[in-house]
Design an enzyme around this catalytic site. Structure first.
Site, PDB file in Angstrom:
ATOM      1  N   GLY A 149       0.799  -1.207   0.000  1.00 32.04           N
ATOM      2  CA  GLY A 149       0.000   0.000   0.000  1.00 32.04           C
ATOM      3  C   GLY A 149       0.843   1.274   0.000  1.00 32.04           C
ATOM      4  O   GLY A 149       1.932   1.332  -0.509  1.00 32.04           O
ATOM      5  N   ASP A 631     -38.312 -33.123 -23.414  1.00 30.98           N
ATOM      6  CA  ASP A 631     -39.524 -32.321 -23.317  1.00 30.98           C
ATOM      7  C   ASP A 631     -40.688 -32.963 -24.070  1.00 30.98           C
ATOM      8  O   ASP A 631     -41.833 -32.939 -23.601  1.00 30.98           O
ATOM      9  CB  ASP A 631     -39.256 -30.925 -23.872  1.00 30.98           C
ATOM     10  CG  ASP A 631     -40.505 -30.071 -23.903  1.00 30.98           C
ATOM     11  OD1 ASP A 631     -41.028 -29.757 -22.813  1.00 30.98           O
ATOM     12  OD2 ASP A 631     -40.951 -29.726 -25.014  1.00 30.98           O
TER      13      ASP A 631
END
Length: 663
Positions: A149, A631
């Site tokens: 940092g 399906d």
């Protein structure tokens, strides 16, 4: 008259004159003796490596081959040295990250999406920093550098350097305390930090243009950095002031000569740093400007420049120009690494030791301290980590930026989200091989239980856990970016080639539904192995109403064939990271009835002329076809049906070449 440095838009001045040279520390006699002793040991090792004279049946006794002086050197030098690695590099330089926070967002340092900061409780406390610093100094560290940092954002940093804290370590052998900062919030704190014991300052500045500064850092603050630089150059108690500049092709490589000029009238050391790969900084080889190229440019402008003598552990290759008060140098981590003389260790803000900037392996010293570890136990762990340091880091193309931290979390020049991805336990190269090889010399170095358990403290996401790894580089997830987020693979640089892929899959039906889907099968009267003929007939009669309903939807397999083709075309709409607009040139869909298992096999081949493969299109097409079958007959056999065996069977074209799956 005060010397002035003129940049493209800002003039900054020194408030007093500085002599053309800084005092040079006299050579450390202990270090000189160590260098002499290590050279002697190398010669002794060569002799120890000979088991006997050629042609002689009598082995050469090591003890008999050494003089009393040589044996004394071995006894002195081979005492426990936890900060000396297996390649005899002595680590006397410690970098301590004080925070993960930063007030800039430099794209080469921090991922563009930012980082998730660690909770404050996971960051090392002042007392823990002092304890570790003291421990390292007592074991040979002479230089400590504070990083981030941005270290000046840590509350109480001025007091941390004071005589009652870090500066007190001078009495234990510490020779310097440095800091690396972006300078944005430092000019007011710097005088007090110098008074408290700060001796070296490295400032980061990548451009002399305020507008470009904002583009690189995604923040304002150019003038504040120059203000800090002015204060630093006006401080006689600072032993050195260095300016770190990361050079990137097409970004700031046109400013190199301007930076060199900054060293004309002041004792400033400008260092050009090669763009390095870290998590989240989008490193690409083409963005790298090798130091040799920069040196050639500078030599063309300043043909009288001279190479200066580098110290043993210098990271920079330094040069001076006659008439200049300062100097410049290159940190060539990518094109010309300095691993052979590396003397650096790093402690991250959350308390993990990193022995190499480019190695993702870490050990948490914080957890050990908070778990009650003694100083000796900590040094055992530190010694183990140092002993596992590699001889050199990978080539630039092989450095695994994905498993390593973003630069902001290391503290080299600087996520919580990143850490969540770094969970694989790894084992680095074992120091024990070296210890066994030199067992007589290291007999007193007993790591005990800490050594035996230290392996489990290493964490790394790299799959290459041993120096003897042979084969391709560690595999990486191509659709995850450096910070662990999903990302589409960039194929813009790839050539357009012909590609194809074939995928298969099966849907397993009941006997009755199979006969309905495949009425022309030559085994319509085949009964299920688990059912008798009468049971099958009964089932048919019971299903007559739903059979009519199912057949009313139309022919099953022709409809499923259309579903496969449509699914292939819609792949990018279904799979988020697939490339859209694939120029599909051919889609082949075939169904093969398999009466023995009452299954239907679907085979789809997809072809295209494009920059990426079509395996996903083939897989999506197979699944689309089989789901369509499901399906259309779910009213008859919805509970019993099963889709399985979906896979890519063959693939051609592209970088990975052609292959066929063995069945």
């Amino acid at each position: 008259m005060r010397p002035v440095i003129q940049t493209s838009s800002v003039v900054f001045r020194r408030s007093f004159s500085i002599s053309s040279s800084r005092p040079v520390a006299s050579p450390d006699p202990v270090t000189s003796l160590q260098h002499t002793a290590r050279a002697r040991i190398s010669a002794i090792d060569a002799r120890l490596g000979k088991p006997g004279l050629k042609g002689s049946s009598t082995p050469l006794s090591p003890a008999a081959s050494l003089s009393a002086t040589e044996i004394g050197i071995l006894r002195d030098i081979h005492q426990p040295q936890p900060l000396v690695d297996t390649f005899r590099r002595t680590h006397d330089y410690l970098r301590i990250s004080l925070t993960e926070k930063c007030n800039l967002r430099c794209f080469y340092c921090m991922p563009k999406e930012g980082i998730e900061l660690s909770p404050r409780s996971e960051i090392l406390s002042d007392d823990e920093i002092i304890r570790l610093g003291s421990l390292f100094v007592r074991n040979g560290v002479k230089k400590i550098r504070l990083t981030g940092g941005e270290p000046t954002l840590r509350k109480g940093i001025v007091e941390l350097i004071d005589k009652g804290r870090l500066s007190q370590l001078h009495s234990l052998g510490l020779q310097s305390i440095g800091i690396t900062s972006n300078g944005l919030a430092m000019h007011r704190k710097l005088p007090q930090m110098i008074e408290n014991g700060l001796t070296h300052l490295n400032l980061s500045l990548d451009t002399l243009s305020p507008q470009r500064f904002e583009q690189i850092t995604r923040r304002k603050g150019y003038d504040a950095v120059l203000k800090t630089l002015n204060v630093a150059l006006s401080s006689p108690d600072l032993r050195s002031v260095k300016l770190n500049t990361v050079i990137m092709k097409g970004v700031n490589d046109d400013e190199v000569l301007d930076f060199v000029e900054m060293a004309r009238d002041v004792a400033l050391i400008v260092r050009f740093i090669e763009f390095m790969p870290f998590s989240g900084n989008d490193w690409e080889k083409y963005k790298l400007v090798p130091s040799s190229e920069l040196l050639a440019r500078i030599a063309q402008r300043y043909p009288s420049m001279e190479k200066t003598k580098d110290e043993l552990n210098d990271t920079a290759r330094s040069y001076t120009i006659p008439g200049f008060k300062g100097s410049f140098g290159f940190i060539s981590s990518m094109s010309d690494h300095f691993c052979g003389t590396c003397n650096r260790l790093r402690i991250t803000a959350d308390g993990k030791i990193k022995v190499c900037l480019f190695d993702g392996a870490e050990i948490s010293l914080r957890d050990q301290m908070r778990g009650g570890a003694s100083d000796q136990q900590l040094m055992n762990i530190i010694g183990y980590a140092v002993g596992n340091k590699k001889e050199k880091h990978d080539a630039m193309e092989d450095i695994d930026a994905v498993v390593n931290r973003p630069m902001i979390l290391i503290g080299g020049l600087g996520a919580r989200g990143w850490r969540r991805n770094q969970v694989t336990q790894g084992v680095m190269r074992s120091r024990s091989r070296y210890l066994r090889r030199h067992a007589p010399l290291f007999r007193s170095y007993d790591l005990g239980e800490t050594h035996r358990s230290a392996r489990m403290l290493f964490t790394t996401a790299s799959s290459r856990a041993d120096e003897g790894h042979v084969g391709p580089p560690a595999e990486k997830l191509t659709h995850i970016d450096a910070s662990g987020h999903p990302a589409m693979v960039n194929v813009s640089h790839k050539a357009v080639t012909h590609r194809s892929a074939t995928a298969t899959g099966r849907i397993y039906l009941t006997a009755n539904s199979f006969h309905l889907v495949c009425p022309n099968s030559d085994k319509n009267t085949h009964t299920s192995p688990s059912s008798s003929t009468s049971t099958s007939t009964s089932a048919t009669s019971l299903q007559e109403p739903t059979t009519e309903k199912t057949l009313g939807k139309g022919p099953v397999l022709p409809t499923a064939q259309l579903a496969a083709i449509l699914a292939a075309k819609q792949t990018s709409n279904l799979i988020p990271l697939c490339h859209s607009g694939m120029p599909l040139t051919h889609i082949s869909v075939t169904f093969t009835p398999e009466p023995e298992t009452f299954s239907v096999k679907c085979v789809v081949t997809v072809e295209c002329d494009g920059k990426t493969g079509v395996e996903m299109e083939a897989l999506v097409a197979v699944n689309g076809a089989l789901l369509c079958v499901w399906d259309m007959i779910k009213a008859i056999a919805g509970r019993e049906m099963r889709i399985a065996d979906v896979c890519v069977m063959r693939k051609s074209g592209g970088k990975s070449g052609d292959w066929v799956r063995e069945v």
